[in-house]
Design a protein around this motif. Structure first.
Motif, PDB file in Angstrom:
ATOM      1  N   TYR A  19      -0.519   3.719   7.401  1.00  0.00           N
ATOM      2  CA  TYR A  19      -1.703   2.617   6.410  1.00  0.00           C
ATOM      3  C   TYR A  19      -2.865   2.915   6.992  1.00  0.00           C
ATOM      4  CZ  TYR A  19      -4.187  -1.522   4.939  1.00  0.00           C
ATOM      5  OH  TYR A  19      -4.623  -2.109   4.440  1.00  0.00           O
ATOM      6  N   ASP A  20      -3.097   2.715   8.903  1.00  0.00           N
ATOM      7  CA  ASP A  20      -3.918   2.666   8.773  1.00  0.00           C
ATOM      8  C   ASP A  20      -4.347   3.679   9.760  1.00  0.00           C
ATOM      9  OD1 ASP A  20      -1.477   2.001  10.927  1.00  0.00           O
ATOM     10  OD2 ASP A  20      -2.591  -0.384  11.042  1.00  0.00           O
ATOM     11  N   HIS A  69       0.617  -0.935  -0.279  1.00  0.00           N
ATOM     12  CA  HIS A  69       0.022   0.032   0.024  1.00  0.00           C
ATOM     13  C   HIS A  69       0.673   1.782  -0.374  1.00  0.00           C
ATOM     14  CE1 HIS A  69      -3.881  -2.428   0.892  1.00  0.00           C
ATOM     15  NE2 HIS A  69      -2.867  -3.537   1.267  1.00  0.00           N
ATOM     16  N   THR A 106      -3.925   4.802   2.410  1.00  0.00           N
ATOM     17  CA  THR A 106      -4.473   4.166   3.881  1.00  0.00           C
ATOM     18  C   THR A 106      -5.216   3.413   3.290  1.00  0.00           C
ATOM     19  OG1 THR A 106      -6.362   5.459   3.891  1.00  0.00           O
ATOM     20  CG2 THR A 106      -4.131   6.432   4.132  1.00  0.00           C
ATOM     21  N   LYS A 107      -5.511   3.002   4.453  1.00  0.00           N
ATOM     22  CA  LYS A 107      -6.634   1.210   5.132  1.00  0.00           C
ATOM     23  C   LYS A 107      -8.413   1.658   4.878  1.00  0.00           C
ATOM     24  CE  LYS A 107      -8.101  -1.911   8.455  1.00  0.00           C
ATOM     25  NZ  LYS A 107      -8.032  -2.818   9.326  1.00  0.00           N
TER      26      LYS A 107
END
Length: 251
Positions: free
Chosen positions: A172-173, A101, A132-133
């Motif tokens: 990412y999260d 990602h 991102t998530k």
């Protein structure tokens, strides 16, 4: 960030070929037309090995943001290595949730430390995009400078490369909505000439402080604080900063 600043070569400009100086004329015109602040950029050659090759995290984030507005952006994006999957990032953070990602380019500049028998990592950077998530896109740039390492050709990648990859993967999260709602600071110093301690040129930007911690650097025009100081024309510098990261939401 060293080693790359990509520009499309303009058609019908054959007179510029074959000259380093002429190439910089084209590059300057491209970056100026993109309305980028060149106070955060310097370059002395085309390979990334000149001591004048310095690009601030803030400049790189705005540069990457500009690319998302171009019709050839998808070609540029698809050419970037993917964290934990391929290219120079294939072995970086392979087990991280952010693997797959982060789409980014590395840059490394090291010298031999003959006195200590080690390698001096003068600079290593990672710049690109994080999806991102939640499906939002961030542009980011993070650097590590002046790190003494074992005289091993893989040391820069194993130490600094993994650290930079972990920083990028952490986005990412991240909950951007929660971060935005908590974005009020105790103090924002605006419009200062920021010297971030990385060895890069100063650049114009804002600095946010919460409690006794420096919590954000960059374009904070949308942020608020209990107290704000206009530092236009003045230098703003932290006591010590060895790693800089400058993320910017794009969607």
């Amino acid at each position: 960030m060293q080693e790359w600043v990509l520009i499309p070569w303009p058609s019908g400009r054959q007179e510029y070929q074959g000259s380093l100086h002429a190439g910089f004329v084209v590059e300057n015109a491209f970056l100026t037309d993109a309305k980028l602040d060149l106070s955060g950029a310097a370059q002395g050659d085309g390979a990334g090995g000149d001591w004048a090759d310095l690009f601030s995290p803030d400049f790189m984030v705005h540069y990457l943001t500009y690319w998302t507005t171009r019709p050839d952006y998808r070609v540029f994006f698809n050419a970037l290595p993917i964290l934990g999957k391929d290219g120079t990032l294939a072995k970086i953070q392979t087990s991280s949730p952010g693997a797959g990602h982060v789409f980014a380019k590395t840059g490394t500049f090291g010298s031999e430390d003959k006195l200590g028998g080690k390698m001096m990592l003068n600079g290593k950077g990672l710049a690109g995009y994080v999806i991102t998530k939640e499906g939002k896109k961030l542009a980011f740039a993070a650097y590590v400078n002046h790190v003494s390492l074992a005289p091993d050709s893989e040391a820069a990648q194993q130490v600094a490369g993994q650290a930079l990859g972990e920083i990028a993967a952490a986005a990412y999260d991240v909950n951007l909505d929660a971060a935005a709602s908590a974005g009020d600071y105790d103090l924002i110093i605006r419009n200062g000439h920021i010297i971030d301690g990385t060895g890069n040129p100063w650049y114009t930007g804002d600095v946010a402080v919460s409690g006794d911690r420096l919590t954000a650097i960059g374009d904070l025009r949308e942020a608020h604080a209990k107290r704000e100081i206009d530092a236009k024309g003045r230098i703003v510098a932290p006591a010590s900063l060895t790693c800089s990261a400058s993320p910017k939401p794009l969607s």
